[in-house]
Scaffold this motif. Structure first.
Motif, PDB file in Angstrom:
ATOM      1  N   SER A 140      36.560  48.865  41.458  1.00  0.00           N
ATOM      2  CA  SER A 140      36.231  49.625  40.258  1.00  0.00           C
ATOM      3  C   SER A 140      36.605  48.785  39.057  1.00  0.00           C
ATOM      4  CB  SER A 140      36.994  50.959  40.218  1.00  0.00           C
ATOM      5  OG  SER A 140      36.793  51.612  38.990  1.00  0.00           O
ATOM      6  N   ALA A 141      35.766  48.823  38.045  1.00  0.00           N
ATOM      7  CA  ALA A 141      36.049  48.025  36.843  1.00  0.00           C
ATOM      8  C   ALA A 141      35.624  48.801  35.604  1.00  0.00           C
ATOM      9  CB  ALA A 141      35.320  46.691  36.917  1.00  0.00           C
ATOM     10  N   GLU A 142      35.825  50.097  35.621  1.00  0.00           N
ATOM     11  CA  GLU A 142      35.337  50.940  34.539  1.00  0.00           C
ATOM     12  C   GLU A 142      36.253  50.921  33.317  1.00  0.00           C
ATOM     13  OE1 GLU A 142      34.759  54.782  36.154  1.00  0.00           O
ATOM     14  OE2 GLU A 142      33.174  54.157  37.544  1.00  0.00           O
ATOM     15  N   ALA A 143      37.559  51.016  33.522  1.00  0.00           N
ATOM     16  CA  ALA A 143      38.492  51.136  32.398  1.00  0.00           C
ATOM     17  C   ALA A 143      39.000  49.762  31.960  1.00  0.00           C
ATOM     18  CB  ALA A 143      39.668  52.020  32.790  1.00  0.00           C
ATOM     19  N   TYR A 144      39.124  49.584  30.631  1.00  0.00           N
ATOM     20  CA  TYR A 144      39.718  48.356  30.102  1.00  0.00           C
ATOM     21  C   TYR A 144      41.192  48.621  29.831  1.00  0.00           C
ATOM     22  CZ  TYR A 144      40.928  44.583  26.946  1.00  0.00           C
ATOM     23  OH  TYR A 144      41.545  43.516  26.362  1.00  0.00           O
ATOM     24  N   ARG A 145      42.058  47.843  30.472  1.00  0.00           N
ATOM     25  CA  ARG A 145      43.492  48.075  30.350  1.00  0.00           C
ATOM     26  C   ARG A 145      44.193  46.979  29.558  1.00  0.00           C
ATOM     27  NH1 ARG A 145      41.875  49.244  35.860  1.00  0.00           N
ATOM     28  NH2 ARG A 145      42.082  51.469  36.297  1.00  0.00           N
ATOM     29  N   ALA A 165      45.301  32.837  37.239  1.00  0.00           N
ATOM     30  CA  ALA A 165      45.745  33.958  36.424  1.00  0.00           C
ATOM     31  C   ALA A 165      46.042  33.531  34.990  1.00  0.00           C
ATOM     32  CB  ALA A 165      46.978  34.606  37.050  1.00  0.00           C
ATOM     33  N   PHE A 166      46.731  32.408  34.817  1.00  0.00           N
ATOM     34  CA  PHE A 166      47.036  31.939  33.462  1.00  0.00           C
ATOM     35  C   PHE A 166      45.751  31.572  32.710  1.00  0.00           C
ATOM     36  CE2 PHE A 166      51.498  31.706  34.600  1.00  0.00           C
ATOM     37  CZ  PHE A 166      52.144  31.875  33.381  1.00  0.00           C
ATOM     38  N   ALA A 167      44.807  30.935  33.408  1.00  0.00           N
ATOM     39  CA  ALA A 167      43.544  30.577  32.760  1.00  0.00           C
ATOM     40  C   ALA A 167      42.775  31.823  32.344  1.00  0.00           C
ATOM     41  CB  ALA A 167      42.698  29.719  33.702  1.00  0.00           C
ATOM     42  N   GLU A 168      42.760  32.842  33.227  1.00  0.00           N
ATOM     43  CA  GLU A 168      42.066  34.086  32.905  1.00  0.00           C
ATOM     44  C   GLU A 168      42.726  34.803  31.720  1.00  0.00           C
ATOM     45  OE1 GLU A 168      39.370  35.729  34.145  1.00  0.00           O
ATOM     46  OE2 GLU A 168      38.838  34.014  35.412  1.00  0.00           O
ATOM     47  N   ALA A 169      44.049  34.866  31.734  1.00  0.00           N
ATOM     48  CA  ALA A 169      44.765  35.543  30.642  1.00  0.00           C
ATOM     49  C   ALA A 169      44.531  34.829  29.317  1.00  0.00           C
ATOM     50  CB  ALA A 169      46.253  35.615  30.963  1.00  0.00           C
ATOM     51  N   ALA A 170      44.538  33.495  29.345  1.00  0.00           N
ATOM     52  CA  ALA A 170      44.300  32.733  28.122  1.00  0.00           C
ATOM     53  C   ALA A 170      42.883  32.972  27.600  1.00  0.00           C
ATOM     54  CB  ALA A 170      44.515  31.246  28.382  1.00  0.00           C
ATOM     55  N   LEU A 171      41.912  32.990  28.506  1.00  0.00           N
ATOM     56  CA  LEU A 171      40.525  33.199  28.118  1.00  0.00           C
ATOM     57  C   LEU A 171      40.301  34.591  27.542  1.00  0.00           C
ATOM     58  CD1 LEU A 171      37.600  32.089  28.142  1.00  0.00           C
ATOM     59  CD2 LEU A 171      37.364  33.076  30.433  1.00  0.00           C
ATOM     60  N   ARG A 172      40.925  35.588  28.161  1.00  0.00           N
ATOM     61  CA  ARG A 172      40.740  36.979  27.735  1.00  0.00           C
ATOM     62  C   ARG A 172      41.640  37.377  26.576  1.00  0.00           C
ATOM     63  NH1 ARG A 172      39.341  40.464  32.857  1.00  0.00           N
ATOM     64  NH2 ARG A 172      38.491  38.900  34.294  1.00  0.00           N
ATOM     65  N   GLY A 173      42.695  36.582  26.328  1.00  0.00           N
ATOM     66  CA  GLY A 173      43.631  36.914  25.262  1.00  0.00           C
ATOM     67  C   GLY A 173      44.456  38.146  25.555  1.00  0.00           C
ATOM     68  N   ASP A 239      47.402  49.460  36.151  1.00  0.00           N
ATOM     69  CA  ASP A 239      47.395  49.133  34.724  1.00  0.00           C
ATOM     70  C   ASP A 239      46.793  47.764  34.449  1.00  0.00           C
ATOM     71  OD1 ASP A 239      48.772  51.541  34.038  1.00  0.00           O
ATOM     72  OD2 ASP A 239      50.639  50.615  34.687  1.00  0.00           O
ATOM     73  N   ALA A 240      45.976  47.250  35.382  1.00  0.00           N
ATOM     74  CA  ALA A 240      45.455  45.889  35.238  1.00  0.00           C
ATOM     75  C   ALA A 240      43.933  45.874  35.263  1.00  0.00           C
ATOM     76  CB  ALA A 240      45.999  44.996  36.348  1.00  0.00           C
ATOM     77  N   ASP A 241      43.365  44.863  34.608  1.00  0.00           N
ATOM     78  CA  ASP A 241      41.928  44.617  34.690  1.00  0.00           C
ATOM     79  C   ASP A 241      41.601  43.705  35.860  1.00  0.00           C
ATOM     80  OD1 ASP A 241      41.157  46.064  32.314  1.00  0.00           O
ATOM     81  OD2 ASP A 241      42.113  44.455  31.176  1.00  0.00           O
ATOM     82  N   LEU A 242      42.574  42.935  36.310  1.00  0.00           N
ATOM     83  CA  LEU A 242      42.380  42.032  37.441  1.00  0.00           C
ATOM     84  C   LEU A 242      43.731  41.759  38.075  1.00  0.00           C
ATOM     85  CD1 LEU A 242      40.379  40.149  39.009  1.00  0.00           C
ATOM     86  CD2 LEU A 242      41.074  38.323  37.438  1.00  0.00           C
ATOM     87  N   LEU A 243      43.770  41.797  39.397  1.00  0.00           N
ATOM     88  CA  LEU A 243      44.961  41.450  40.163  1.00  0.00           C
ATOM     89  C   LEU A 243      44.668  40.168  40.921  1.00  0.00           C
ATOM     90  CD1 LEU A 243      47.721  41.970  41.482  1.00  0.00           C
ATOM     91  CD2 LEU A 243      46.582  43.522  43.081  1.00  0.00           C
ATOM     92  N   VAL A 244      45.516  39.164  40.759  1.00  0.00           N
ATOM     93  CA  VAL A 244      45.301  37.856  41.375  1.00  0.00           C
ATOM     94  C   VAL A 244      46.363  37.612  42.439  1.00  0.00           C
ATOM     95  CG1 VAL A 244      45.050  35.383  40.959  1.00  0.00           C
ATOM     96  CG2 VAL A 244      44.407  37.016  39.166  1.00  0.00           C
ATOM     97  N   ALA A 271      41.264  39.260  42.782  1.00  0.00           N
ATOM     98  CA  ALA A 271      40.850  37.873  42.982  1.00  0.00           C
ATOM     99  C   ALA A 271      41.783  37.229  43.994  1.00  0.00           C
ATOM    100  CB  ALA A 271      40.892  37.105  41.661  1.00  0.00           C
ATOM    101  N   VAL A 272      41.218  36.810  45.117  1.00  0.00           N
ATOM    102  CA  VAL A 272      41.982  36.082  46.138  1.00  0.00           C
ATOM    103  C   VAL A 272      41.666  34.610  45.959  1.00  0.00           C
ATOM    104  CG1 VAL A 272      42.439  35.792  48.598  1.00  0.00           C
ATOM    105  CG2 VAL A 272      41.849  38.054  47.703  1.00  0.00           C
ATOM    106  N   VAL A 273      42.689  33.832  45.616  1.00  0.00           N
ATOM    107  CA  VAL A 273      42.484  32.431  45.251  1.00  0.00           C
ATOM    108  C   VAL A 273      43.040  31.542  46.350  1.00  0.00           C
ATOM    109  CG1 VAL A 273      42.839  30.674  43.483  1.00  0.00           C
ATOM    110  CG2 VAL A 273      42.737  33.089  42.836  1.00  0.00           C
ATOM    111  N   ARG A 274      42.180  30.746  46.894  1.00  0.00           N
ATOM    112  CA  ARG A 274      42.562  29.816  47.960  1.00  0.00           C
ATOM    113  C   ARG A 274      42.378  28.393  47.458  1.00  0.00           C
ATOM    114  NH1 ARG A 274      39.505  27.091  51.810  1.00  0.00           N
ATOM    115  NH2 ARG A 274      40.640  26.538  53.717  1.00  0.00           N
TER     116      ARG A 274
END
Length: 283
Positions: A140-145, A165-173, A239-244, A271-274
């Protein structure tokens, strides 16, 4: 990182949610989007009663379905370049091959067809365990947290997850919550719990120091707790928009019980990062 996000899709509402999430991510990152549908021929064929022209008909229907979805994406995100592709074979094998050169592979959590309904089970778990790079399972990705969460553990598998995760957080602010959950042995009555807690804080501080230096723009919140990691990450996902999360290697068995549990119970996209072949462990 290559310039395309691949989405495994069909005609289910869950697949549309995954497409919308991937399209927004592609727009944010300036990447192309590729919609892929896999026809698993064994689901339709009867070995002793072949149906003439069946695969051709299925391919035509799939191409029409993908074209409609592509038009919807381009109408909502006019700057995105969208391509479509129909493959015939095993969903896991075909999507894994498509993920090989991609920035990330995005799949939905469930749907009506045999392919979609398996996504949260064998297909998504096998992709998360086998596919190179990043696999995002969208429930689900309906709510912006306005917050991201990444799971940290004591293995090197956390490093690709932290990088993502750090790259995503930096990009999204947005702030990044780094969650480290550890369990105190039940029978460890002689442990100095204060000393144990200080050691956990020192460990997290040391692991995050280089990442904070590399991404000073990211508001990083270290969250250290002594509960089971699956429970902690699942709760944090509310409470998250993405869990890595990271994965320890190849296959379901080494996906790890934490990643496995989180995929089933998280309240946000996961996001499962390998680590890709050739990547160096650690920083």
């Amino acid at each position: 990182m290559n310039d395309v996000i691949v989405v495994g899709t069909d005609d289910s509402p869950g697949a549309d949610t995954a497409i919308a999430w991937a399209a927004a991510d592609a727009a944010r990152k300036g990447l192309r989007l590729e919609l892929v549908h896999v026809i698993e021929r064994g689901s339709y064929e009867l070995p002793r009663f072949p149906i003439p022209g069946l695969l051709e008909s299925l391919r035509e229907a799939a191409e029409a379905m993908l074209e409609k979805k592509a038009q919807t994406v381009m109408a909502r995100w006019p700057g995105i370049e969208v391509a479509t592709k129909v493959k015939i074979g095993s969903p896991v094998a075909e999507l894994r091959a498509q993920a090989e050169p991609a920035a990330e592979l995005v799949v939905g959590s469930r749907g009506r067809s045999r392919f979609a309904s398996a996504l949260l089970g064998s297909v998504s778990l096998r992709l998360a365990g086998h596919a190179h790079g990043t696999v995002v399972v969208v429930r689900s990705a309906e709510a912006y947290r306005g917050r991201l969460v990444v799971g940290l553990d004591e293995t090197d598998s956390s490093e690709p997850a932290l990088a993502h995760a750090f790259a995503e957080a930096a990009l999204r602010g947005v702030p990044l919550r780094v969650l480290y959950a550890y369990s105190v042995p039940i029978h460890a009555v002689s442990l100095d719990l204060d000393r144990l807690q200080r050691a956990q804080y020192d460990f997290v501080h040391d692991r995050l120091t280089p990442w904070r230096a590399e991404h000073p723009e990211v508001d990083t919140i270290a969250d250290i707790t002594s509960v089971h990691p699956v429970a902690a990450l699942t709760e944090a996902s509310k409470d998250a928009d993405l869990l890595v999360v990271g994965t320890r290697g190849r296959g379901i068995a080494v996906l790890g019980s934490v990643s496995h549990g989180v995929l089933h119970h998280a309240h946000c996209p996961v996001a499962v990062v390998r680590r890709r072949d050739g990547d160096q462990p650690g920083r």
